[in-house]
Write a protein that holds these residues in place. Sequence first.
Motif, short mmCIF file in Angstrom:
data_model
loop_
_atom_site.label_atom_id
_atom_site.label_comp_id
_atom_site.label_asym_id
_atom_site.label_seq_id
_atom_site.Cartn_x
_atom_site.Cartn_y
_atom_site.Cartn_z
N PRO A 109 -87.77 -1.68 42.93
CA PRO A 109 -86.99 -0.73 42.11
C PRO A 109 -86.14 -1.42 41.03
O PRO A 109 -86.08 -0.94 39.90
N TYR A 110 -85.52 -2.53 41.35
CA TYR A 110 -84.72 -3.26 40.36
C TYR A 110 -85.60 -3.76 39.23
O TYR A 110 -85.26 -3.63 38.05
N GLY A 111 -86.74 -4.31 39.58
CA GLY A 111 -87.66 -4.85 38.58
C GLY A 111 -88.24 -3.79 37.66
O GLY A 111 -88.62 -4.07 36.53
N GLN A 112 -88.30 -2.56 38.14
CA GLN A 112 -88.85 -1.47 37.34
C GLN A 112 -87.84 -0.93 36.34
O GLN A 112 -88.23 -0.27 35.38
N HIS A 113 -86.55 -1.19 36.54
CA HIS A 113 -85.53 -0.57 35.69
C HIS A 113 -84.64 -1.56 34.96
O HIS A 113 -83.71 -1.17 34.27
N HIS A 114 -84.88 -2.86 35.13
CA HIS A 114 -84.06 -3.87 34.46
C HIS A 114 -84.97 -4.91 33.82
O HIS A 114 -86.08 -5.14 34.28
N PHE A 115 -84.48 -5.53 32.77
CA PHE A 115 -85.23 -6.63 32.16
C PHE A 115 -84.96 -7.94 32.89
O PHE A 115 -85.79 -8.83 32.89
N ASN A 116 -83.76 -8.09 33.48
CA ASN A 116 -83.42 -9.35 34.15
C ASN A 116 -84.33 -9.59 35.35
O ASN A 116 -84.77 -8.64 36.00
N PRO A 117 -84.58 -10.85 35.66
CA PRO A 117 -85.41 -11.15 36.84
C PRO A 117 -84.70 -10.74 38.12
O PRO A 117 -83.48 -10.88 38.24
N CYS A 118 -85.47 -10.23 39.06
CA CYS A 118 -84.93 -9.85 40.36
C CYS A 118 -85.08 -11.03 41.34
O CYS A 118 -85.69 -12.05 41.02
N LYS A 119 -84.56 -10.86 42.53
CA LYS A 119 -84.63 -11.92 43.55
C LYS A 119 -86.07 -12.25 43.91
O LYS A 119 -86.38 -13.38 44.26
N HIS A 120 -86.98 -11.28 43.81
CA HIS A 120 -88.39 -11.51 44.15
C HIS A 120 -89.06 -12.43 43.13
O HIS A 120 -89.85 -13.30 43.49
N VAL A 121 -88.73 -12.25 41.85
CA VAL A 121 -89.28 -13.10 40.80
C VAL A 121 -88.77 -14.53 40.98
O VAL A 121 -89.55 -15.49 40.90
N TYR A 122 -87.47 -14.67 41.25
CA TYR A 122 -86.93 -16.01 41.50
C TYR A 122 -87.60 -16.66 42.71
O TYR A 122 -87.94 -17.85 42.69
N ALA A 123 -87.81 -15.87 43.77
CA ALA A 123 -88.43 -16.41 44.99
C ALA A 123 -89.83 -16.94 44.70
O ALA A 123 -90.20 -18.03 45.15
N VAL A 124 -90.62 -16.18 43.95
CA VAL A 124 -91.99 -16.61 43.62
C VAL A 124 -91.95 -17.84 42.73
O VAL A 124 -92.70 -18.80 42.95
N ALA A 125 -91.08 -17.85 41.74
CA ALA A 125 -90.97 -19.01 40.85
C ALA A 125 -90.65 -20.28 41.64
O ALA A 125 -91.28 -21.33 41.46
#
Length: 164
Positions: A109-125
Amino acid sequence: MSGVALTSFTNPPVWLFSTRFLFELVNTSSIPVGKGYKPSSFLYTRTRKGEGEGVFKKGIRLKDKVTIKKLTFDGDNWELIAEVQSESSPGIKYTVVILVPLDFECSCPYGQHHFNPCKHVYAVALKILEISGANVQDPVIWHYVYEGLNRLAYHKARTQRNLV
């Protein structure tokens, strides 16, 4: 396919993607930003109740819940698809896509409504870099991951606003 199972023997190799990805993060982390630059929270964030855990710190904690599903490339274009287990709902997994040239998206939900990276994007990176042997506890790596993804998000948001 588990993120840990991917080795340099896969085709394309994760270490090669990781190298290109880190190069993109380093380049993007030096892009100038304006007065409107508001990155996601780093290790801690101030809340009404005091100090809370920042989005990036949550990503560090979540990196062990990442499963790499697919890695493809076509010339200079790379795409990595991963799943990250939800913290609050154990049965839910969010899909993260990381592209090189650098871009990202998350189905949370956060990733769908914000441009900033969410915790999931950081985790994958962080997981991508860890699989390739990088010390993901190194503050220099943290800086490039955090600033690279946030500055990309800042410029994506500005571009979207200018298109409307």
